[in-house]
Write a protein that holds these residues in place. Structure first.
Motif, mmCIF file in Angstrom:
data_model
loop_
_atom_site.group_PDB
_atom_site.id
_atom_site.type_symbol
_atom_site.label_atom_id
_atom_site.label_comp_id
_atom_site.label_asym_id
_atom_site.label_seq_id
_atom_site.Cartn_x
_atom_site.Cartn_y
_atom_site.Cartn_z
ATOM 1 N N GLY A 11 24.132 13.937 -16.596
ATOM 2 C CA GLY A 11 24.438 14.086 -18.014
ATOM 3 C C GLY A 11 25.419 15.194 -18.321
ATOM 4 N N THR A 12 25.674 16.041 -17.317
ATOM 5 C CA THR A 12 26.692 17.081 -17.486
ATOM 6 C C THR A 12 28.072 16.468 -17.248
ATOM 7 N N GLY A 13 29.052 16.899 -18.015
ATOM 8 C CA GLY A 13 30.409 16.418 -17.818
ATOM 9 C C GLY A 13 30.888 16.691 -16.399
ATOM 10 N N VAL A 14 31.596 15.736 -15.836
ATOM 11 C CA VAL A 14 32.062 15.843 -14.449
ATOM 12 C C VAL A 14 33.572 16.015 -14.444
ATOM 13 N N PHE A 15 34.034 16.980 -13.642
ATOM 14 C CA PHE A 15 35.471 17.218 -13.530
ATOM 15 C C PHE A 15 35.956 16.730 -12.177
ATOM 16 N N ASP A 16 37.149 16.151 -12.167
ATOM 17 C CA ASP A 16 37.753 15.649 -10.940
ATOM 18 C C ASP A 16 39.009 16.447 -10.604
ATOM 19 N N ILE A 17 39.116 16.836 -9.354
ATOM 20 C CA ILE A 17 40.341 17.456 -8.849
ATOM 21 C C ILE A 17 40.935 16.517 -7.807
ATOM 22 N N ILE A 18 42.181 16.151 -8.002
ATOM 23 C CA ILE A 18 42.845 15.198 -7.116
ATOM 24 C C ILE A 18 43.600 15.957 -6.024
ATOM 25 N N ASN A 19 43.267 15.630 -4.785
ATOM 26 C CA ASN A 19 43.927 16.236 -3.628
ATOM 27 C C ASN A 19 44.985 15.270 -3.106
ATOM 28 N N ASN A 20 46.239 15.595 -3.330
ATOM 29 C CA ASN A 20 47.347 14.746 -2.914
ATOM 30 C C ASN A 20 47.999 15.188 -1.609
ATOM 31 N N VAL A 21 47.493 16.241 -0.993
ATOM 32 C CA VAL A 21 48.267 16.855 0.096
ATOM 33 C C VAL A 21 47.664 16.720 1.484
ATOM 34 N N ASP A 22 46.391 16.380 1.609
ATOM 35 C CA ASP A 22 45.746 16.415 2.917
ATOM 36 C C ASP A 22 45.678 15.069 3.623
ATOM 37 N N GLN A 23 45.916 13.973 2.896
ATOM 38 C CA GLN A 23 45.849 12.651 3.512
ATOM 39 C C GLN A 23 46.934 11.757 2.918
ATOM 40 N N LEU A 24 47.082 10.585 3.520
ATOM 41 C CA LEU A 24 48.078 9.633 3.051
ATOM 42 C C LEU A 24 47.790 9.197 1.621
ATOM 43 N N TYR A 25 46.503 8.945 1.337
ATOM 44 C CA TYR A 25 46.098 8.589 -0.018
ATOM 45 C C TYR A 25 45.279 9.737 -0.617
ATOM 46 N N PRO A 26 45.323 9.894 -1.931
ATOM 47 C CA PRO A 26 44.612 11.015 -2.565
ATOM 48 C C PRO A 26 43.099 10.918 -2.380
#
Length: 744
Positions: free
Chosen positions: A228-243
């Motif tokens: 029920g708590t808001g969820v934050f997403d951080i996108i990692n674009n640098v460590d693999q071919l796909y995020p």
């Protein structure tokens, strides 16, 4: 921001760079090499139970491992308590790497922590080993559980067992049989047992989430339900071919918190008894819980959501109905009350309060009806150092006459509030003490802006120096040989207020010329920048000064300095507004005082909360601040977490105008000068979202600016090869390009 890392410009002293110029005794290389000024510390001091010796880890040159060495306080007699040979892993034949050790209460066992991994800000997950000194047995605990998954391992009171957390569940391991008993089974991605979610860890410093009872029969623990708590997403674009996506609960101001409760369970396993503390668990906080000494009673602090009421409960595990014994209130906010000490066989407990207008220490009777001052007067009790209960003394830090310094004082636990200064009169600056459990000895560290740490052993109650442990004379000579201009401490005005400030001038300073200014700002209630402390010699600031700048810092209203409740809490509901006003008025008053300040060349920079103040200053006072570098900033206060932001601002629903006025994004249209934005895209604390929303608004108003985004760097923007060096060189170039250096 509370617990946001405040990276002032003095912290990064370990890299390489360019050559020095004729007029600058420092080069970029010098500053970041770490070789210019070489100082020593005392290492981590662990006082032993007898209070007469302390232990620390020392490398053994022959084995390559670590010895545990004890030093006797009175005469410095050295004794190897545990030779490094005992820390050898039989499976590999190699010495164990050691991050830290913890002694059992009887000093017959040590708990070894290694192979650590970072959880958000700190390395709180890893492997644990136990070494028994009675038979020299070394054993790893938690076998069968995932590698480097154990958290907060600690001995039972009798040291026959160890409890720990793994994958959000609590375990107890019997050392003799190596039998592991799992106590909780519901831990998963949303149910957190024995530790905490992001916001409790960050803002309440809650990490270790369970407690052994004094008799070793029960374990009390916290459970957080993040559903029920808001969820934050951080996108990692640098460590693999796909995020890939980092997905974690993060309650932003005004949104739903985790539901947190406390309970207890038998250390042998069974059913948890949940304590029925009144109030909605999503709109009240349980930041502190400890057992009262030698009892089966829990002492629990409950803060309401606005954090202006602290309700204290006592819970007897034999009859777990909470009893409210004491309630503290403030019209603004209350901090958690840490370092509770019980006196006279648990008849009284200590309590810090600002009820008199100054922060002081009180003794409160167990029933909460008697509240008497241990310290009193027109000064702030800053922090505890230790106690000598046998002599009835408490030792604490205070600085009644100079808010940039810190000194040791004592008071009688059962006295009437009188205090006595103990730190030497001839040592003006900052003092720090690591005191023995008996209060008879302390490792004393003294330093100031031009003096590296001098570390001594002192005895109490007279504060007599037994010997100097580290004098750092070589470091002092190296600093003096640089011929730098020392930091000058000043007073400036903001209206009727007198503010503390400091200034660093170039080595070739000419008072007949006018110089540009770079202001280093923080400005939020969590910390202070104007302190008479060593800071490694402040070489980064000194380097910038010698490029042809005056480096300045001004302590605005609301900063965490010992100037009384009104100073700190006058900014309640107004975070960001008074701070930028004081920075503007302060630098203008400084320019009136000193003709060598060029008011047409004023720059400002800050990190985290300081980045927010940089933006507020640039947007709200564009005719004063020409150039700014804002790092890891909050652009809109609604984007930061519940506990920190609501503590000082209430909720956005209750204080919409305060949030609007305090948020830099409100004033984007005012920008006239040169602005550089710096942010890490992997910042889990002050999200990169702040930067993107601000950039959108700047574009909307056709404001020209510069920006550097560091891929997947966190709030400190330090991860990755060359990151810190690149950031500092970028800052230097921006100042030189947009805030012309040198006297005119």
């Amino acid at each position: 921001m509370k617990q946001i890392f405040i990276f002032t410009l003095t912290l990064f002293l370990c890299f390489h760079g360019t050559a020095a110029t004729a007029q600058n005794p420092l080069s970029f290389d010098d500053v970041f090499s770490g070789r210019l000024i070489q100082t020593e510390g005392s290492g981590t001091i662990n006082w032993l139970k007898d209070g007469e010796r302390y232990s620390r880890l020392e490398r053994n040159a022959e084995t390559g491992g670590m010895d545990v060495v004890a030093y006797r306080a009175k005469d410095n007699k050295r004794e190897v308590l545990i030779p490094s040979s005992l820390f050898t892993d039989k499976a590999t034949g190699k010495p164990l790497p050691i991050r830290s050790i913890t002694w059992s209460d009887d000093n017959q066992k040590v708990l070894i922590y290694n192979n650590t991994q970072r959880v958000w800000r700190y390395d709180t997950r890893g492997d644990y080993w136990v070494l028994s000194l009675t038979d020299n047995k070394l054993q790893q605990i938690g076998k069968g559980l995932p590698e480097s998954s154990l958290m907060f391992a600690k001995f039972s009171p009798d040291a026959t067992r160890v409890a720990y957390v793994s994958k959000n569940n609590i375990y107890v391991e019997e050392l003799a049989s190596e039998t592991i008993t799992q106590l909780t089974f519901d831990g998963n991605e949303t149910i957190v047992n024995g530790t905490f979610d992001w916001v409790y860890e960050e803002e309440f410093s809650c990490r270790d989430g369970f407690r052994w009872s004094p008799d070793g029969k029960q374990i009390a623990y916290w459970q957080s339900d993040t559903e029920g708590t808001g969820v934050f997403d951080i996108i990692n674009n640098v460590d693999q071919l796909y995020p890939t996506i980092l997905h974690f609960p993060y309650p932003k101001a005004g949104t739903a918190n985790s539901a947190v409760k406390v309970g207890f369970i038998a250390a042998t396993g069974g059913t948890t008894t949940w304590i029925d503390i009144p109030g909605d668990p999503r709109n009240n906080y349980l930041p502190r819980m400890e057992f009262i000494p030698e009892s089966n009673e829990l002492f629990i602090q409950q803060l309401n959501r606005p954090q202006n009421t602290n309700t204290v409960w006592i819970v007897d595990l034999n009859n777990p109905t909470p009893q409210n014994i004491f309630t503290d209130r403030d019209d603004a906010w209350l901090d958690t009350n840490d370092n509770i000490q019980w006196l006279q066989n648990n008849k009284y407990f200590t309590w810090e309060s600002e009820r008199s207008g100054w922060r002081h220490l009180y003794r409160v009777s167990r029933d909460g009806k008697e509240i008497l001052p241990i310290t009193q007067g027109e000064f702030d009790y800053i922090s505890p150092v230790g106690m000598d209960k046998q002599k009835g003394l408490v030792y604490f830090m205070a600085s009644p006459d100079n808010f940039t310094q810190r000194y040791l004082y004592s008071a009688r636990l059962m006295g009437k509030g009188e205090v006595q200064r103990l730190s030497p009169i001839d040592q003006a600056g900052q003092h720090r003490y690591t005191m023995s459990p008996t209060g008879k000895w302390a490792v004393h560290t003294f330093h100031n802006a031009v003096t590296p740490p001098v570390i001594s052993m002192v005895s109490f109650p007279k504060h007599q120096t037994a010997r100097v442990i580290v004098d750092n004379q070589k470091g002092k000579e190296q600093y003096d040989a640089l011929g730098l201009r020392p930091k000058e401490f000043l007073k400036v005005r903001s209206g009727d207020l007198l503010l503390d400030a400091w200034m660093i001038k170039p080595v070739n300073f000419d008072a007949t010329k006018k110089y540009p200014v770079i202001i280093d700002v923080y400005g939020e209630p969590a910390s202070a920048t104007v302190q008479d402390s060593w800071g490694g010699g402040d070489l980064w600031h000194q380097y910038l000064a010698n490029l042809g700048y005056l480096i300045v810092s001004i302590e605005n209203r609301g900063a965490n300095t010992p100037r009384g409740r009104e100073w700190r809490k006058c900014i309640y509901g107004e975070v960001g507004t008074f701070a930028s006003e004081d920075q503007c008025r302060g630098i203008m008053d400084m320019a009136r005082q000193f003709s060598y300040i060029d008011p047409s060349r004023i720059g400002i920079t800050g990190w985290s909360g300081g980045g927010s103040q940089t933006l507020n200053c640039m947007f709200r006072y564009p005719d004063v601040f020409l150039t700014g570098i804002a790092i890891a900033f909050v652009a809109d206060q609604r984007l930061y977490d519940t506990i920190y932001q609501e503590r000082y601002m209430n909720t956005p629903q209750a204080n919409p105008e305060g949030y609007r006025k305090g948020s830099p994004i409100t004033y984007v249209e005012g920008l006239k000068g040169n602005l550089l934005l710096i942010h890490g895209t992997g910042d889990d604390n002050v999200h990169y979202q702040n930067c993107e929303l601000l950039v959108n608004k700047l574009i909307e108003h056709e404001k020209v600016f510069s920006q550097i985004s560091y891929p997947m760097r966190s709030h400190g923007i330090s991860e990755g090869k060359g990151t810190t060096r690149h950031l500092r060189k970028s800052m230097e170039k921006y100042w030189l390009d947009y805030l012309p250096a040198g006297g005119r």
